[in-house]
Design a protein around this motif. Structure first.
Motif, PDB file in Angstrom:
ATOM      1  N   CYS A  38       0.822  -1.218   0.000  1.00 26.39           N
ATOM      2  CA  CYS A  38       0.000   0.000   0.000  1.00 26.39           C
ATOM      3  C   CYS A  38       0.850   1.259   0.000  1.00 26.39           C
ATOM      4  CB  CYS A  38      -0.947   0.000   1.196  1.00 26.39           C
ATOM      5  SG  CYS A  38      -2.263  -1.219   1.014  1.00 26.39           S
ATOM      6  N   ILE A  43       2.630   1.280  -6.286  1.00 25.85           N
ATOM      7  CA  ILE A  43       1.427   1.142  -7.112  1.00 25.85           C
ATOM      8  C   ILE A  43       1.656   1.895  -8.420  1.00 25.85           C
ATOM      9  CG2 ILE A  43      -1.048   1.604  -7.282  1.00 25.85           C
ATOM     10  CD1 ILE A  43      -1.056   1.605  -4.145  1.00 25.85           C
ATOM     11  N   ASP A  44       1.684   1.160  -9.507  1.00 28.25           N
ATOM     12  CA  ASP A  44       1.886   1.768 -10.821  1.00 28.25           C
ATOM     13  C   ASP A  44       0.587   1.677 -11.622  1.00 28.25           C
ATOM     14  OD1 ASP A  44       2.589   2.632 -13.332  1.00 28.25           O
ATOM     15  OD2 ASP A  44       4.198   1.158 -13.616  1.00 28.25           O
ATOM     16  N   PRO A  45      -0.172   2.765 -11.671  1.00 29.93           N
ATOM     17  CA  PRO A  45      -1.454   2.721 -12.391  1.00 29.93           C
ATOM     18  C   PRO A  45      -1.303   2.314 -13.857  1.00 29.93           C
ATOM     19  CG  PRO A  45      -1.208   4.794 -11.195  1.00 29.93           C
ATOM     20  CD  PRO A  45       0.102   4.077 -11.102  1.00 29.93           C
ATOM     21  N   LEU A  48      -1.399  -1.585 -14.643  1.00 35.30           N
ATOM     22  CA  LEU A  48      -2.619  -2.345 -14.383  1.00 35.30           C
ATOM     23  C   LEU A  48      -3.363  -2.643 -15.682  1.00 35.30           C
ATOM     24  CD1 LEU A  48      -3.884  -0.255 -11.330  1.00 35.30           C
ATOM     25  CD2 LEU A  48      -2.762  -2.498 -11.260  1.00 35.30           C
ATOM     26  N   CYS A  66     -11.583  -0.910  -3.643  1.00 33.12           N
ATOM     27  CA  CYS A  66     -10.511  -0.789  -4.628  1.00 33.12           C
ATOM     28  C   CYS A  66     -10.181   0.674  -4.876  1.00 33.12           C
ATOM     29  CB  CYS A  66     -10.872  -1.482  -5.936  1.00 33.12           C
ATOM     30  SG  CYS A  66     -12.091  -0.643  -6.961  1.00 33.12           S
ATOM     31  N   TYR A  68      -9.269   3.120  -8.237  1.00 38.19           N
ATOM     32  CA  TYR A  68      -9.387   3.058  -9.691  1.00 38.19           C
ATOM     33  C   TYR A  68      -8.718   4.279 -10.300  1.00 38.19           C
ATOM     34  CZ  TYR A  68     -13.545   5.922  -8.745  1.00 38.19           C
ATOM     35  OH  TYR A  68     -14.403   6.887  -8.303  1.00 38.19           O
ATOM     36  N   GLU A  83     -11.345   6.096  -5.156  1.00 41.72           N
ATOM     37  CA  GLU A  83     -11.456   4.930  -4.280  1.00 41.72           C
ATOM     38  C   GLU A  83     -12.932   4.626  -4.112  1.00 41.72           C
ATOM     39  OE1 GLU A  83     -12.745   4.556  -0.887  1.00 41.72           O
ATOM     40  OE2 GLU A  83     -13.586   6.549  -1.085  1.00 41.72           O
ATOM     41  N   ALA A 120      -8.580   1.535 -14.934  1.00 43.41           N
ATOM     42  CA  ALA A 120      -7.869   0.400 -14.354  1.00 43.41           C
ATOM     43  C   ALA A 120      -8.226   0.319 -12.874  1.00 43.41           C
ATOM     44  CB  ALA A 120      -6.357   0.565 -14.527  1.00 43.41           C
ATOM     45  N   TRP A 122      -7.276  -1.358  -8.942  1.00 42.10           N
ATOM     46  CA  TRP A 122      -6.269  -1.974  -8.071  1.00 42.10           C
ATOM     47  C   TRP A 122      -6.992  -2.484  -6.831  1.00 42.10           C
ATOM     48  CZ3 TRP A 122      -3.921  -0.626  -3.258  1.00 42.10           C
ATOM     49  CH2 TRP A 122      -2.786  -1.391  -2.959  1.00 42.10           C
ATOM     50  N   TYR A 123      -7.017  -3.796  -6.681  1.00 44.45           N
ATOM     51  CA  TYR A 123      -7.793  -4.433  -5.622  1.00 44.45           C
ATOM     52  C   TYR A 123      -6.984  -4.713  -4.355  1.00 44.45           C
ATOM     53  CZ  TYR A 123     -11.474  -4.797  -9.009  1.00 44.45           C
ATOM     54  OH  TYR A 123     -12.442  -4.489  -9.918  1.00 44.45           O
ATOM     55  N   GLY A 124      -5.797  -4.124  -4.225  1.00 43.91           N
ATOM     56  CA  GLY A 124      -5.011  -4.289  -3.008  1.00 43.91           C
ATOM     57  C   GLY A 124      -5.319  -3.229  -1.974  1.00 43.91           C
TER      58      GLY A 124
END
Length: 161
Positions: A38, A43-45, A48, A66, A68, A83, A120, A122-124
């Motif tokens: 986190c 985190i590289d958008p 994704l 998530c 987005y 988010e 895109a 991101w589910y983390g």
């Protein structure tokens, strides 16, 4: 907005985002077991999987927690960070960003410019809303995404409000 102003606006954002992408993550300590997933630097958008904005016409899918990212993959430019604690479809269907994206795409079409807006996920993201909002804010400030209100003073609001 003239075609020249649009081009200049996008180039200024691109320059900042390329600089943000090249920032090296902080070096960890010897005793760290694993990098923090986190950490906004992890985190590289742009790495994704991208989805068409028509994803919301499909049945609901994805976790309800998530982050987005709305990306114009033509350059690429990160336009928006968001988010949600709802499924992506539920969140997107009730979002003001729709209008900004529509206006952005329309201006490109008016000038016959290529545009490739996608989304895109991101589910983390943390399930704790306060932590998720903090991470969202850190990503907004890192990338300076122009459709987020926190960045309007820097980039202006040529596509909405």
């Amino acid at each position: 907005m003239t075609v020249g102003a649009l081009h200049s606006w996008k180039q200024r954002i691109l320059k900042h985002q390329q600089s943000a992408a090249s920032e090296q993550p902080k070096q960890g300590t010897l005793f760290e077991l694993a990098p923090n997933p986190c950490d906004p630097n992890n985190i590289d958008p742009f790495a994704l999987e991208l989805h068409s904005l028509s994803f919301c016409e499909k049945p609901d899918w994805g976790d309800s927690h998530c982050l987005y990212f709305v990306i114009d993959n033509q350059l690429p430019l990160l336009l928006y960070v968001g988010e949600t604690e709802r499924t992506p479809k539920q969140r997107w269907m009730s979002h003001d960003c729709h209008r900004y994206i529509e206006n952005y795409i329309e201006l490109h079409r008016r000038y016959s410019l290529d545009v490739a807006v996608a989304i895109a996920f991101w589910y983390g993201a943390p399930s704790n809303r306060k932590q998720r909002l903090q991470l969202e804010l850190e990503l907004i400030y890192k990338w300076k995404s122009p459709f987020n209100k926190e960045c309007w003073q820097q980039w202006g609001q040529p596509f909405g409000k």
